[in-house]
Enzyme design. Structure first.
Site, PDB file in Angstrom:
ATOM      1  N   ASP A   1       1.486   4.769  18.193  1.00  0.00           N
ATOM      2  CA  ASP A   1       0.046   5.222  17.427  1.00  0.00           C
ATOM      3  C   ASP A   1       0.184   6.428  16.571  1.00  0.00           C
ATOM      4  O   ASP A   1      -1.281   6.152  16.344  1.00  0.00           O
ATOM      5  CB  ASP A   1      -1.234   5.706  18.613  1.00  0.00           C
ATOM      6  CG  ASP A   1      -0.778   6.651  19.981  1.00  0.00           C
ATOM      7  OD1 ASP A   1       1.121   7.089  19.765  1.00  0.00           O
ATOM      8  OD2 ASP A   1      -1.109   7.392  20.933  1.00  0.00           O
ATOM      9  N   HIS A   2       1.090   6.823  16.547  1.00  0.00           N
ATOM     10  CA  HIS A   2       0.945   8.308  15.478  1.00  0.00           C
ATOM     11  C   HIS A   2       1.734   7.913  14.287  1.00  0.00           C
ATOM     12  O   HIS A   2       0.806   7.924  12.920  1.00  0.00           O
ATOM     13  CB  HIS A   2       1.674   9.326  16.476  1.00  0.00           C
ATOM     14  CG  HIS A   2       1.439   9.918  17.372  1.00  0.00           C
ATOM     15  ND1 HIS A   2       1.311   9.457  18.393  1.00  0.00           N
ATOM     16  CD2 HIS A   2       1.252  11.351  17.169  1.00  0.00           C
ATOM     17  CE1 HIS A   2       0.732  10.460  19.116  1.00  0.00           C
ATOM     18  NE2 HIS A   2       0.485  12.017  18.646  1.00  0.00           N
TER      19      HIS A   2
ATOM     20  N   SER B   1       0.973  21.331  20.406  1.00  0.00           N
ATOM     21  CA  SER B   1       1.570  20.115  20.578  1.00  0.00           C
ATOM     22  C   SER B   1       3.046  20.009  21.423  1.00  0.00           C
ATOM     23  O   SER B   1       3.638  21.186  21.488  1.00  0.00           O
ATOM     24  CB  SER B   1       2.151  19.327  19.013  1.00  0.00           C
ATOM     25  OG  SER B   1       3.403  18.822  19.243  1.00  0.00           O
TER      26      SER B   1
ATOM     27  N   ARG C   1      -7.554  19.093  17.097  1.00  0.00           N
ATOM     28  CA  ARG C   1      -7.237  20.825  16.342  1.00  0.00           C
ATOM     29  C   ARG C   1      -7.429  20.465  14.925  1.00  0.00           C
ATOM     30  O   ARG C   1      -8.045  19.870  13.828  1.00  0.00           O
ATOM     31  CB  ARG C   1      -5.362  20.254  16.327  1.00  0.00           C
ATOM     32  CG  ARG C   1      -5.142  20.541  17.708  1.00  0.00           C
ATOM     33  CD  ARG C   1      -3.299  20.465  17.987  1.00  0.00           C
ATOM     34  NE  ARG C   1      -3.175  20.495  19.374  1.00  0.00           N
ATOM     35  CZ  ARG C   1      -2.354  19.573  20.092  1.00  0.00           C
ATOM     36  NH1 ARG C   1      -1.615  19.419  19.569  1.00  0.00           N
ATOM     37  NH2 ARG C   1      -2.111  20.348  21.260  1.00  0.00           N
TER      38      ARG C   1
ATOM     39  N   ARG D   1       5.726  18.422  21.170  1.00  0.00           N
ATOM     40  CA  ARG D   1       6.628  18.194  20.522  1.00  0.00           C
ATOM     41  C   ARG D   1       8.078  18.785  20.601  1.00  0.00           C
ATOM     42  O   ARG D   1       7.930  20.040  20.197  1.00  0.00           O
ATOM     43  CB  ARG D   1       6.767  17.943  18.833  1.00  0.00           C
ATOM     44  CG  ARG D   1       6.108  19.348  18.251  1.00  0.00           C
ATOM     45  CD  ARG D   1       5.604  18.763  16.786  1.00  0.00           C
ATOM     46  NE  ARG D   1       3.929  18.391  16.557  1.00  0.00           N
ATOM     47  CZ  ARG D   1       3.454  18.575  15.890  1.00  0.00           C
ATOM     48  NH1 ARG D   1       3.676  18.979  14.823  1.00  0.00           N
ATOM     49  NH2 ARG D   1       1.936  17.989  16.376  1.00  0.00           N
TER      50      ARG D   1
ATOM     51  N   ASP E   1       3.278  14.327  25.282  1.00  0.00           N
ATOM     52  CA  ASP E   1       1.916  14.579  24.384  1.00  0.00           C
ATOM     53  C   ASP E   1       1.116  15.239  24.789  1.00  0.00           C
ATOM     54  O   ASP E   1       0.770  15.356  25.965  1.00  0.00           O
ATOM     55  CB  ASP E   1       1.321  13.005  23.941  1.00  0.00           C
ATOM     56  CG  ASP E   1       0.373  13.474  23.044  1.00  0.00           C
ATOM     57  OD1 ASP E   1       1.024  12.944  21.522  1.00  0.00           O
ATOM     58  OD2 ASP E   1      -0.942  13.764  22.805  1.00  0.00           O
TER      59      ASP E   1
HETATM   60  C1  MIC Z   1      -1.204  15.454  18.287  1.00  0.00           C
HETATM   61  O1  MIC Z   1      -2.151  16.334  18.248  1.00  0.00           O
HETATM   62  O2  MIC Z   1      -0.312  16.943  18.450  1.00  0.00           O
HETATM   63  C2  MIC Z   1      -0.052  15.133  18.665  1.00  0.00           C
HETATM   64  C3  MIC Z   1       1.415  14.774  17.403  1.00  0.00           C
HETATM   65  O3  MIC Z   1      -0.573  14.689  19.615  1.00  0.00           O
HETATM   66  C4  MIC Z   1       2.064  16.037  19.601  1.00  0.00           C
HETATM   67  C5  MIC Z   1       3.059  15.604  20.058  1.00  0.00           C
HETATM   68  C6  MIC Z   1       3.460  15.223  18.400  1.00  0.00           C
HETATM   69  O4  MIC Z   1       3.937  16.043  18.051  1.00  0.00           O
HETATM   70  O5  MIC Z   1       4.178  14.170  18.707  1.00  0.00           O
HETATM   71  C7  MIC Z   1       1.047  16.226  21.226  1.00  0.00           C
HETATM   72  O6  MIC Z   1      -0.196  16.552  20.971  1.00  0.00           O
HETATM   73  O7  MIC Z   1       2.090  16.328  21.595  1.00  0.00           O
HETATM   74 FE1  SF4 Z   2      -3.264  11.012  18.600  1.00  0.00          FE
HETATM   75 FE2  SF4 Z   2      -2.003  14.155  19.460  1.00  0.00          FE
HETATM   76 FE3  SF4 Z   2      -4.957  13.306  17.248  1.00  0.00          FE
HETATM   77 FE4  SF4 Z   2      -4.815  12.671  20.055  1.00  0.00          FE
HETATM   78  S1  SF4 Z   2      -4.589  14.739  19.108  1.00  0.00           S
HETATM   79  S2  SF4 Z   2      -4.796  11.435  18.009  1.00  0.00           S
HETATM   80  S3  SF4 Z   2      -2.938  11.899  20.257  1.00  0.00           S
HETATM   81  S4  SF4 Z   2      -2.452  12.969  16.579  1.00  0.00           S
END
Ligand code: MIC
Ligand code: SF4
Length: 652
Positions: free
Chosen positions: A66-67, A538, A383, A540, A121
């Protein structure tokens, strides 16, 4: 003893103790379900592969894509193929690109009240809306859970939030969680599970509950959850999963470690200002500010309700000429429902000029739709960290879909109560088209399946054990609230490199200092100094993996965010805080730091380690929050190295 819902689920999954210990004690939990998404999944499965097992030990494990969906080069598609073949080989569900955002699909198709879910995630807690303990973690923790290992975390405090009253028209679950952020800040949930209860909790729609649990991640909470009640039952019935429903709630008169109360009747539409989700004010306080972009979507707000109410606000009207309005259905199911419902939701969105995007994270993670320079963008997301949108100086505001759509209509930030549009309740649909064709289920006979590794899939780097002495210069000194988006940015340029550590490490901390990677190489690694809440955001693990690859040996800060702290330990970087917070002020970039007899100090007294600043001729006491188990991990050079050591011991 009367128990909270949190205590009930945790005790039923507790492996490390007979009864729940005091908050702060490390506990090991049995994990029923796991989820990964593509940006963290490739690393998680490379790590799982290195463990040499042939099948996951969990009840349900799902790999989502999905990313990384822009596919501007071969990298994203290579990752998708790798993930699909790994899922087939090991017997995981695979959610194909187009099926939707992991948290939206998981709540629709897999979440079960009373079970545990671990996801790579940070918004995995979304499933708490259904009465599940759902926790975000690094990819390596997911790999360990797949291997049947417990998930280790500090026993959280339970914060009971009593909801009274009822939301007024146009006020939503998003406004509830924004109010929580206003009161508690982005650090307020640290070390806590937030449990909502009371009449007000039962009055909230299921989509409001998911939104509130989703954005509990921004409070820094371990997770959030709601009771499983009649609304949960109706939701599961609509998903044709009635058999998974059980009623779950706190015992009457249960007590919590901490308590607070929110009267829903008193809430108004709220909005978070740039660049932190807790910079929250009432929408009316800043109404009238011109905007250039509005976006409804992300795992926080892309349900049928969220798109339906946006369409209703925009019905038979055009979006304001100075605004670009994007809209993302959270899943294929939502997309199909807006296309087929009797309100002609999709048609009216198209008429209004909305830019309908595919079901994916998209603009939330800077994968396209960057706003204009210096512009204001109102988003229904979770975010708004600086630069995350893809435009360094854009100003991102976070609000409900109602506020976002009203602002898109008027061209300025608008309280939805001030549009003159009569209120209409739009809930989730009772009759849903359930079609799992885009979810590939595990098959029995898997021995012939080959894993596909395109050139973007690079082998895992391996790391050596902790040396006797830690010696290095301060590579960078940073302030409070450094996010993982600072440490390892996402977006269209960097995200495609998630399965290529040598390449992605060149982006480490460049948002704070573009010279960081070059300096780390030139100085042969070193240490990092920062303020409070280091690593928020995140899950990550690249935010730990890439610094480790560049030779970072220790990160000394005022305080850590939970998931990042666990990731540092997993990759063998010593995490520590100052025993005397004033010492932070005396350290500068370039200072030479030494931890003599580091191995011995970490093994014997991690709570009080002596570190010398040779440049300033000062001695500091630092403390590393390591349990016995984690000490072994750090000394071995990380979790994988430790697991290997253990396996070798058993063989010998
Ligand atoms: C995000 O919202 O920052 C992400 C991308 O979903 C991350 C995961 C990632 O960095 O792949 C998260 O929230 O964990
Ligand atoms: Fe995707 Fe992270 Fe954004 Fe949720 S917050 S939509 S998991 S990138």
């Amino acid at each position: 003893m009367k128990q909270s819902l949190t205590q009930k689920i945790l005790s039923a999954h507790l492996i490390s103790h007979d009864t729940l210990p005091a908050p702060g004690t490390e506990i090991g939990l049995r994990i029923d379900q796991t989820l990964t998404q593509d940006a963290t999944g490739t690393m998680a499965y490379l790590q799982f592969e290195s463990m040499g097992l042939d099948t996951p030990k969990t009840k349900v494990s799902v790999s989502y894509v999905d990313h990384n969906m822009l596919q501007t080069g071969f990298e994203n598609a290579d990752d998708h193929q790798y993930l699909q073949s790994v899922a087939a080989k090991y017997g995981l569900f695979f959610s194909r690109p187009g099926n939707g955002i992991c948290h939206q699909v998981h709540r629709e198709r897999f979440a079960i009240p009373g079970d545990t879910l671990l996801g790579s995630d940070s918004h995995t807690p979304t499933a708490g809306g259904l009465g599940m303990i759902a926790i975000g973690a690094g990819g390596l923790d997911i790999a360990m859970a797949l291997a049947g290992q417990p998930f280790w975390t500090g026993m959280p405090k339970v914060l009971g939030v009593k909801l009274t009253g009822k939301l007024q028209d146009w006020v939503t679950g998003k406004d509830v969680i924004l109010e929580m952020l206003r009161r508690l800040t982005v650090k307020g949930g640290t070390g806590r599970i937030v449990e909502y209860y009371g009449e007000g909790a039962h009055s909230l729609s299921i989509s409001d509950r998911f939104t509130i649990c989703n954005m509990g991640a921004e409070l820094g909470a371990t997770t959030s959850l709601f009771p499983s009640d009649e609304k949960t039952k109706a939701f599961m019935k609509s998903q044709k999963r009635s058999e998974g429903w059980v009623e779950m709630k706190a015992d009457d008169g249960a007590t919590f470690d901490e308590e607070m109360e929110i009267n829903l009747s008193e809430l108004e539409p709220m909005i978070a200002q740039p660049h932190m989700p807790d910079a929250v004010v009432k929408v009316r306080e800043i109404a009238g500010m011109p905007i250039a972009q509005a976006c409804v979507g992300s795992c926080t707000n892309s349900s049928y309700h969220d798109l339906g109410i946006s369409a209703y606000i925009l019905k038979d009207k055009a979006i304001h000429p100075s605004v670009s309005f994007t809209l993302t259905p959270g899943s294929k199911q939502v997309f199909e429902m807006i296309a087929r419902d009797s309100d002609m939701t999709l048609a009216s969105l198209i008429t209004s000029g909305a830019r309908v995007l595919e079901s994916a994270c998209g603009p939330c993670i800077g994968m396209g739709q960057a706003p204009p320079s210096g512009a204001v963008s109102v988003r229904s997301f979770n975010r708004n960290f600086e630069g995350r949108s893809g435009t360094a100086d854009a100003k991102v505001y976070l609000a409900s879909p109602e506020t976002t759509a009203a602002s898109a209509l008027k061209g300025v930030i608008t309280d939805p109560r001030d549009t003159g549009i009569p209120y209409k309740f739009i809930g989730e649909m009772d009759e849903i088209i359930v079609n799992d064709d885009m979810l590939i289920a595990p098959i029995e006979n898997r021995s012939e399946i080959a894993i596909i590794r395109g050139p973007n899939i690079k082998p895992l780097p391996s790391f050596t054990a902790m040396p006797e002495n830690l010696h290095g210069k301060v590579l960078l000194k940073m302030a409070d609230n450094i996010t993982t988006d600072h440490i390892m940015p996402a977006g269209a340029k960097v995200l495609p490199l998630r399965s290529n550590i040598p390449a992605i490490s060149e982006f480490t901390l460049v948002r704070v200092d573009p010279e960081f990677p070059a300096r780390a190489r030139e100085w042969g690694g070193g240490m990092i100094i920062a303020g409070d809440n280091y690593g928020q955001g995140s899950s990550r693990e690249h935010a730990a993996l890439a610094p480790r690859y560049l030779g970072v040996t220790a990160v000394v800060v005022k305080s850590f965010a939970r998931i990042h702290l666990a990731n540092l330990i997993n990759f063998g970087i010593l995490p520590a805080t100052f025993l005397n917070p004033q010492d932070y002020a005396s350290i500068a970039q370039g200072d030479e730091l030494v931890i003599e007899n580091a191995r011995e100090q970490i093994a014997d007294h991690p709570e009080n380690i002596t570190m010398l600043n040779k440049t300033k001729k000062l001695t500091y006491q630092i403390t590393s929050p390591l349990t016995e188990r984690q000490r072994h991990i750090i000394l071995a050079g990380g979790t994988l190295a430790f697991a290997k050591q253990q396996a070798e011991k058993i063989e010998a």
